[in-house]
Design a protein around this motif. Structure first.
Motif, PDB file in Angstrom:
ATOM      1  N   PRO A 197       0.830  -1.211   0.000  1.00 19.96           N
ATOM      2  CA  PRO A 197       0.000   0.000   0.000  1.00 19.96           C
ATOM      3  C   PRO A 197       0.853   1.244   0.000  1.00 19.96           C
ATOM      4  O   PRO A 197       0.550   2.200  -0.702  1.00 19.96           O
ATOM      5  CB  PRO A 197      -0.802  -0.102   1.296  1.00 19.96           C
ATOM      6  CG  PRO A 197      -0.709  -1.496   1.719  1.00 19.96           C
ATOM      7  CD  PRO A 197       0.533  -2.081   1.122  1.00 19.96           C
ATOM      8  N   SER A 198       1.946   1.255   0.795  1.00 27.82           N
ATOM      9  CA  SER A 198       2.718   2.482   0.857  1.00 27.82           C
ATOM     10  C   SER A 198       3.492   2.700  -0.425  1.00 27.82           C
ATOM     11  O   SER A 198       3.701   3.831  -0.820  1.00 27.82           O
ATOM     12  CB  SER A 198       3.658   2.469   2.057  1.00 27.82           C
ATOM     13  OG  SER A 198       4.485   1.327   1.976  1.00 27.82           O
ATOM     14  N   THR A 199       3.909   1.628  -1.097  1.00 24.49           N
ATOM     15  CA  THR A 199       4.620   1.850  -2.351  1.00 24.49           C
ATOM     16  C   THR A 199       3.674   2.397  -3.405  1.00 24.49           C
ATOM     17  O   THR A 199       4.070   3.191  -4.234  1.00 24.49           O
ATOM     18  CB  THR A 199       5.259   0.566  -2.900  1.00 24.49           C
ATOM     19  OG1 THR A 199       4.245  -0.443  -2.932  1.00 24.49           O
ATOM     20  CG2 THR A 199       6.407   0.127  -2.049  1.00 24.49           C
ATOM     21  N   SER A 200       2.432   1.983  -3.360  1.00 28.33           N
ATOM     22  CA  SER A 200       1.522   2.538  -4.355  1.00 28.33           C
ATOM     23  C   SER A 200       1.322   4.010  -4.087  1.00 28.33           C
ATOM     24  O   SER A 200       1.209   4.809  -4.996  1.00 28.33           O
ATOM     25  CB  SER A 200       0.195   1.799  -4.333  1.00 28.33           C
ATOM     26  OG  SER A 200      -0.574   2.213  -3.231  1.00 28.33           O
ATOM     27  N   VAL A 201       1.320   4.395  -2.807  1.00 28.41           N
ATOM     28  CA  VAL A 201       1.176   5.806  -2.487  1.00 28.41           C
ATOM     29  C   VAL A 201       2.413   6.557  -2.924  1.00 28.41           C
ATOM     30  O   VAL A 201       2.342   7.649  -3.477  1.00 28.41           O
ATOM     31  CB  VAL A 201       0.939   5.994  -0.972  1.00 28.41           C
ATOM     32  CG1 VAL A 201       1.086   7.435  -0.587  1.00 28.41           C
ATOM     33  CG2 VAL A 201      -0.446   5.496  -0.597  1.00 28.41           C
ATOM     34  N   ILE A 202       3.581   5.976  -2.678  1.00 31.15           N
ATOM     35  CA  ILE A 202       4.820   6.631  -3.084  1.00 31.15           C
ATOM     36  C   ILE A 202       4.849   6.799  -4.591  1.00 31.15           C
ATOM     37  O   ILE A 202       5.269   7.829  -5.101  1.00 31.15           O
ATOM     38  CB  ILE A 202       6.045   5.820  -2.609  1.00 31.15           C
ATOM     39  CG1 ILE A 202       6.160   5.894  -1.087  1.00 31.15           C
ATOM     40  CG2 ILE A 202       7.312   6.355  -3.237  1.00 31.15           C
ATOM     41  CD1 ILE A 202       7.181   4.975  -0.505  1.00 31.15           C
ATOM     42  N   ALA A 203       4.376   5.768  -5.275  1.00 33.63           N
ATOM     43  CA  ALA A 203       4.354   5.869  -6.731  1.00 33.63           C
ATOM     44  C   ALA A 203       3.404   6.978  -7.167  1.00 33.63           C
ATOM     45  O   ALA A 203       3.688   7.724  -8.099  1.00 33.63           O
ATOM     46  CB  ALA A 203       3.943   4.535  -7.338  1.00 33.63           C
ATOM     47  N   ASP A 204       2.250   7.079  -6.482  1.00 35.66           N
ATOM     48  CA  ASP A 204       1.323   8.166  -6.804  1.00 35.66           C
ATOM     49  C   ASP A 204       1.993   9.502  -6.595  1.00 35.66           C
ATOM     50  O   ASP A 204       1.867  10.412  -7.404  1.00 35.66           O
ATOM     51  CB  ASP A 204       0.097   8.090  -5.885  1.00 35.66           C
ATOM     52  CG  ASP A 204      -0.884   7.037  -6.377  1.00 35.66           C
ATOM     53  OD1 ASP A 204      -1.732   6.612  -5.597  1.00 35.66           O
ATOM     54  OD2 ASP A 204      -0.773   6.669  -7.564  1.00 35.66           O
ATOM     55  N   ASN A 205       2.692   9.625  -5.471  1.00 36.32           N
ATOM     56  CA  ASN A 205       3.394  10.881  -5.197  1.00 36.32           C
ATOM     57  C   ASN A 205       4.370  11.199  -6.301  1.00 36.32           C
ATOM     58  O   ASN A 205       4.441  12.336  -6.769  1.00 36.32           O
ATOM     59  CB  ASN A 205       4.160  10.766  -3.876  1.00 36.32           C
ATOM     60  CG  ASN A 205       3.229  10.865  -2.682  1.00 36.32           C
ATOM     61  OD1 ASN A 205       2.087  11.248  -2.834  1.00 36.32           O
ATOM     62  ND2 ASN A 205       3.726  10.520  -1.517  1.00 36.32           N
ATOM     63  N   ALA A 206       5.127  10.188  -6.698  1.00 32.23           N
ATOM     64  CA  ALA A 206       6.142  10.417  -7.716  1.00 32.23           C
ATOM     65  C   ALA A 206       5.512  10.879  -9.020  1.00 32.23           C
ATOM     66  O   ALA A 206       6.012  11.799  -9.667  1.00 32.23           O
ATOM     67  CB  ALA A 206       6.930   9.131  -7.939  1.00 32.23           C
ATOM     68  N   SER A 207       4.406  10.239  -9.376  1.00 35.56           N
ATOM     69  CA  SER A 207       3.799  10.636 -10.647  1.00 35.56           C
ATOM     70  C   SER A 207       3.180  12.025 -10.530  1.00 35.56           C
ATOM     71  O   SER A 207       3.135  12.782 -11.493  1.00 35.56           O
ATOM     72  CB  SER A 207       2.758   9.613 -11.098  1.00 35.56           C
ATOM     73  OG  SER A 207       1.697   9.562 -10.183  1.00 35.56           O
ATOM     74  N   THR A 208       2.709  12.368  -9.320  1.00 32.74           N
ATOM     75  CA  THR A 208       2.179  13.721  -9.135  1.00 32.74           C
ATOM     76  C   THR A 208       3.293  14.739  -9.295  1.00 32.74           C
ATOM     77  O   THR A 208       3.127  15.757  -9.974  1.00 32.74           O
ATOM     78  CB  THR A 208       1.564  13.869  -7.731  1.00 32.74           C
ATOM     79  OG1 THR A 208       0.732  12.761  -7.481  1.00 32.74           O
ATOM     80  CG2 THR A 208       0.805  15.154  -7.607  1.00 32.74           C
ATOM     81  N   LEU A 209       4.439  14.459  -8.664  1.00 35.41           N
ATOM     82  CA  LEU A 209       5.569  15.372  -8.791  1.00 35.41           C
ATOM     83  C   LEU A 209       5.952  15.545 -10.250  1.00 35.41           C
ATOM     84  O   LEU A 209       6.236  16.658 -10.708  1.00 35.41           O
ATOM     85  CB  LEU A 209       6.769  14.815  -8.017  1.00 35.41           C
ATOM     86  CG  LEU A 209       6.764  15.043  -6.503  1.00 35.41           C
ATOM     87  CD1 LEU A 209       7.894  14.272  -5.863  1.00 35.41           C
ATOM     88  CD2 LEU A 209       6.914  16.519  -6.198  1.00 35.41           C
ATOM     89  N   ALA A 210       5.960  14.414 -10.945  1.00 31.62           N
ATOM     90  CA  ALA A 210       6.335  14.479 -12.356  1.00 31.62           C
ATOM     91  C   ALA A 210       5.369  15.358 -13.141  1.00 31.62           C
ATOM     92  O   ALA A 210       5.794  16.194 -13.948  1.00 31.62           O
ATOM     93  CB  ALA A 210       6.351  13.062 -12.938  1.00 31.62           C
ATOM     94  N   SER A 211       4.080  15.161 -12.881  1.00 30.94           N
ATOM     95  CA  SER A 211       3.117  15.954 -13.661  1.00 30.94           C
ATOM     96  C   SER A 211       3.193  17.427 -13.283  1.00 30.94           C
ATOM     97  O   SER A 211       2.985  18.302 -14.116  1.00 30.94           O
ATOM     98  CB  SER A 211       1.708  15.409 -13.474  1.00 30.94           C
ATOM     99  OG  SER A 211       1.327  15.481 -12.131  1.00 30.94           O
TER     100      SER A 211
END
Lengths: 455, 265
Positions: free
Chosen positions: A283-297
């Motif tokens: 669960p936390s990696t999916s959140v981290i991945a979401d964060n990363a993609s948000t930062l990217a966008s």
């Protein structure tokens, strides 16, 4: 007869030559025509809607112009290498026995096992791990047993695994083919040449299969969960990659790999170890991945407002949470005296705000976890499933454990640095002695579970 | 005050109209290859405050003109935003004449009179070396005080302001060089090995109109935004939450231990 009425079938049976004997219409129950009563009874004793047996065909006699006899005659089979003569019953028509090969001979198929000469062996086929004798034996067995490697492995004189035998057989055959072929191009299409046998892959594959086969139901469920998480991570990673995010945090990689390690081939020990942390990491990696993609966008935008960025990050962080949880987070923020949207959204303030939200999410998750564990614990002790704590049984229990209470929502005091925590609870059970005060009704809506008990 | 040592590239789409408010003479800067170079992993932010101040017209109020209001975007510390902002476009309610109002210079503000509250869309256009994309802000015009029962004063305006920061990612070298020492901008720490060319000095101060809002007529009503209070609040809250988390973790492991003994056979 009534049934026939309903079905609309003719009442009188179809005329059959054999039935010429006038049989009294014995009983209306006598439905079967052309087949014996007992057989008919097998179908349930009632005429089928669509007669599956053509009644008129049943007792048909062979055409009377042919003379049929059955004779006990010898025969040979082309499938046999010897000249053994066996006997069987043969249907003879007008004195002419049937011609042709034994009808089952066509099923005698075998595999084309390539045999090499000794010369060829010396030239192309030597291998440090195989003696010529062994290889010869292998090929004999292969021919004898039509490449049924399980059997071959069983009968092989020295101990070899199925994969080893296969490897040897296929590589030898391949080498021979290539060696005998006038030009490489001619054999390039041959399956043996095109797709060589890959020993390591096969060993791994079988290991994985046996692992999957021997998985318990529990493990199966865990694996399904982890796979779902991995899929989500992969999808958000795609989004991040599309936006050229260079610094995808390492934990998500670790999480993904441990997820794959749990599912794919691995030691029997490691999957069970990895399951638990992978499930929590996931669960936390999916959140981290979401964060990363948000930062990217965000980066792609080139210019944005910090409040907008914070909104996006908050959304990404709460992506795994339901609406109810989000509302609880906001309630907690309010209780803590924090603005839902910062009044002065500087970089530092936004970072702190985001971290606070994440911590509150963790807090709520832990609360839920604790509640579940306590419910679990009480159901164990009651010895019955689905037994909610707080039933009358529990209150009468003599030996009970002392457990601390966890409130559903927590009201915080506003004074910074000085925590005043009000707890809420409802209790059943005689003679409770508690130090914690009960507070006025808070924001929670659900009835409380009973938690603490007598010492 | 505006740092006059900064120069601006010649802006081709800027009309060369000499309005009284148009201030700077543009000097043509030699185009170097580096001017388009972007610095990765660096962001530069400009803290702004935007909002409105509205005065009730009292006796002079008519049915359709009850208030005089000004909507604006200013630097959070009242510095001149024209270092980054080329122009601001205020989109008013369609009932206004020419509802699209363009402001070409600092202070980026617009005054009008009316009776209604509505959402104003403010679009900020930046200089070419800053960012090619514009940014939108939305502000709900407030004329009437929160406390409806209270008396309306012609002296004291109703002021609503929002603080925000405009973040530019991967800024160009020329932009960074230009705003190096400007107080309106929060300059980032540059990654190692990155150096900027020195800013080029330009025309004298007196020709430029002041774009900062330090002595703005409305400045006495401007709100103060201090991150210190909010940071303190957040830090305290985090501390509380963290302590609670630790406690829960202990409880969970305790319960786990207890449950172990009683697992069903």
């Amino acid at each position: 007869m009534d049934a026939k009425d309903i079905l609309g079938l003719p009442k009188t049976p179809l005329p059959i030559p054999q039935e010429k004997k006038s049989r009294p219409q014995k009983d209306s129950q006598r439905k079967p025509d052309g087949i014996s009563r007992e057989v008919y009874a097998l179908t349930g004793g009632v005429a089928p809607l669509m007669p599956s047996i053509d009644v008129s065909q049943l007792k048909r006699r062979p055409p009377s112009d042919e003379k049929i006899t059955w004779q006990w005659l010898p025969f040979t089979s082309s499938a046999r290498k010897d000249d053994l003569q066996l006997y069987h019953w043969v249907r003879v028509v007008n004195g002419v026995p049937p011609t042709g090969d034994y009808s089952f001979a066509k099923y005698n198929k075998s595999v084309d096992v390539i045999r090499y000469t000794d010369e060829e062996y010396e030239k192309y086929l030597t291998d440090p791990k195989w003696t010529k004798e062994e290889t010869d034996q292998l090929f004999d067995l292969c021919e004898r047993f039509d490449l049924r490697f399980i059997i071959i492995a069983d009968r092989f004189p020295t101990h070899r695994t199925v994969e080893e035998l296969k490897d040897r057989y296929y590589s030898v055959s391949r080498a021979i083919l290539v060696a005998r072929a006038p030009s490489p191009g001619e054999v390039a299409g041959h399956p043996l040449v095109k797709e060589p046998y890959n020993v390591t892959q096969e060993t791994e594959r079988k290991r994985a299969l046996s692992m999957v086969l021997s998985q318990t139901k529990h493990q199966e469920r865990k694996d399904a969960e982890v796979l779902a998480e991995a899929k989500r991570i992969a999808e958000s990673r795609m989004a991040a990659r599309a936006a050229e995010e260079p610094d995808l945090p390492v934990p998500s990689d670790v999480g993904l790999e441990s997820a794959e390690g749990a599912v794919g081939p691995g030691d029997t020990i490691s999957p069970s170890n990895v399951q638990a942390p992978a499930a929590t990491i996931a669960p936390s990696t999916s959140v981290i991945a979401d964060n990363a993609s948000t930062l990217a966008s965000l980066r792609m935008l080139r210019v944005y407002l910090r409040t907008y960025a914070l909104e996006q990050m908050v959304q990404a962080a709460s992506s795994s949470a339901g609406l109810r949880t989000i509302k609880r987070v906001e309630q907690t923020l309010q209780d803590l005296g924090v603005n839902l949207k910062p009044k002065v959204p500087t970089k530092a303030v936004c970072a702190e705000h985001l971290e606070l939200r994440k911590e509150i999410l963790t807090l709520l998750n832990l609360q839920k976890q604790l509640q579940y564990k306590e419910a679990e614990g009480s159901s164990f002790r009651d010895g019955s499933y689905g037994d909610m704590p707080g039933t009358a049984k529990r209150s009468q229990r003599a030996a009970d454990q002392d457990r601390t209470f966890v409130p559903d929502t927590i009201s915080f005091g506003v004074i910074p640095g000085d925590r005043v925590v009000k707890r809420e609870q409802k209790r059943k059970g005689p003679g409770r002695t508690s130090e914690t005060p009960s507070s006025p009704a808070g924001a929670h809506k659900r009835p409380r579970k009973m938690k603490a008990s007598d010492l | 005050m505006v740092d006059t040592s900064l120069s601006k590239k010649k802006d081709p789409d800027q009309p060369e109209i000499s309005l009284p408010t148009l201030k700077s003479q543009r000097t043509k800067m030699g185009k170097s290859e580096d001017s388009e170079k972007k610095i990765k992993d660096v962001e530069i932010s400009v803290p702004i405050v935007y909002g409105n101040a509205a005065f009730w017209l009292g006796k002079k109020a008519s049915e359709y003109q009850s208030h005089k209001w000004t909507v604006y975007v200013r630097g959070a510390t009242n510095e001149d935003l024209s270092v980054v902002v080329k122009r601001a476009v205020f989109q008013l309610h369609s009932s206004f004449n020419n509802p699209t109002r363009v402001v070409e210079s600092a202070p980026f503000e617009l005054s009008e009179s009316g009776w209604g509250e509505f959402e104003i869309a403010i679009t900020l256009f930046f200089h070419n070396d800053v960012c090619e994309k514009p940014l939108n802000l939305y502000h709900h015009l407030k004329l009437y005080p929160e406390d409806e029962s209270g008396p309306m004063s012609t002296k004291k305006p109703v002021v609503v302001e929002s603080y925000d920061e405009v973040v530019f990612t991967e800024p160009s070298e020329s932009f960074l060089a230009r705003v190096q020492n400007h107080p309106a901008v929060t300059f980032p720490r540059l990654p190692a090995g990155v150096t900027l060319p020195p800013p080029v000095s330009t025309e004298d101060e007196s020709k430029k109109k002041r774009g900062d809002t330090k002595d703005h007529p409305l400045s006495q009503w401007f709100l103060n935004f201090s991150e210190a209070d909010e940071l303190l609040q957040l830090a305290a809250a985090r501390q509380q939450v963290q302590a609670h988390i630790a406690k829960l973790r202990r409880q969970i492991s305790l319960t786990d231990g207890q449950n172990q003994q009683f697992k069903p056979l």
